[in-house]
Design an enzyme around this catalytic site. Sequence first.
Site, PDB file in Angstrom:
ATOM      1  N   HIS A  41       0.246   9.329   7.016  1.00 50.76           N
ATOM      2  CA  HIS A  41      -0.316   8.802   5.772  1.00 50.76           C
ATOM      3  C   HIS A  41      -1.536   9.601   5.319  1.00 50.76           C
ATOM      4  O   HIS A  41      -1.946   9.509   4.166  1.00 50.76           O
ATOM      5  CB  HIS A  41      -0.703   7.336   5.990  1.00 50.76           C
ATOM      6  N   ASN A  87      -6.240   1.952  -0.606  1.00 50.72           N
ATOM      7  CA  ASN A  87      -5.963   1.053  -1.728  1.00 50.72           C
ATOM      8  C   ASN A  87      -7.068   1.000  -2.782  1.00 50.72           C
ATOM      9  O   ASN A  87      -6.946   0.269  -3.760  1.00 50.72           O
ATOM     10  CB  ASN A  87      -5.626  -0.355  -1.228  1.00 50.72           C
ATOM     11  N   ASP A 112       1.412  11.508   0.686  1.00 50.35           N
ATOM     12  CA  ASP A 112       2.631  11.528   1.500  1.00 50.35           C
ATOM     13  C   ASP A 112       3.778  10.877   0.737  1.00 50.35           C
ATOM     14  O   ASP A 112       3.559  10.061  -0.153  1.00 50.35           O
ATOM     15  CB  ASP A 112       2.401  10.789   2.821  1.00 50.35           C
ATOM     16  N   ASN A 133       0.146   2.728  -2.073  1.00 53.12           N
ATOM     17  CA  ASN A 133      -1.074   2.012  -2.461  1.00 53.12           C
ATOM     18  C   ASN A 133      -2.127   2.913  -3.097  1.00 53.12           C
ATOM     19  O   ASN A 133      -2.867   2.484  -3.992  1.00 53.12           O
ATOM     20  CB  ASN A 133      -1.674   1.288  -1.259  1.00 53.12           C
TER      21      ASN A 133
END
Length: 208
Positions: A41, A87, A112, A133
Amino acid sequence: MIKWITHLFSTPKTEQTAVDMKKFLIIGLGNIGAEYVNTRHNIGFKVLDFLARKESLDFQTVKLGALAEYKIKGRTLLLLKPNTYMNLSGKALQYWMEKEKIEKDNILVITDDLNLPFGTIRIKPKGSDGGHNGLKSIQQTLNSADYPRFRFGISDEFKKGKQVDYVLGEWDEEEKTKLSERLEVAIEAVQSFALAGLENTMTTFNGK
């Protein structure tokens, strides 16, 4: 290493001054903290870290993130790693866009993508957040999905119900052996975005 056609980077003298004044904001998405450093991520952070090491750049702690300045052929690229967690990525992006007076077309968001094979690059001028997110935060903050983004494939080799563990997991041994080469291509794509423009970069690097 991919080699570009030289003429893509040549700029007519009549346009040189205007182009040289342009600044670009390259934002790599990721999560702060040692436990996230080598996770899939965090590929946005990893691309920028790889570029910074290669060009001997230093990241400085700034408001809402870490920032390094990279100058290449008259262009200035601000490399941003938000410290807001994924986020709230849009908050950092908006702050630095406004502070540095950078146009939306001159930002590039690196993230990603589960829907692409490992290491595959896909650069687009716009698109949906795809459930990501970080992209969702940016889209909400800009009130637009029309901004350049750079998706780096992490593949979808996970068992049912294990998506979060996979995305927040570390690269496996096979991926680690191939990652440096893919990061080389990724930073060439970042440089091309500033030097050759979005369309040329898409043509050269998408699917590579």
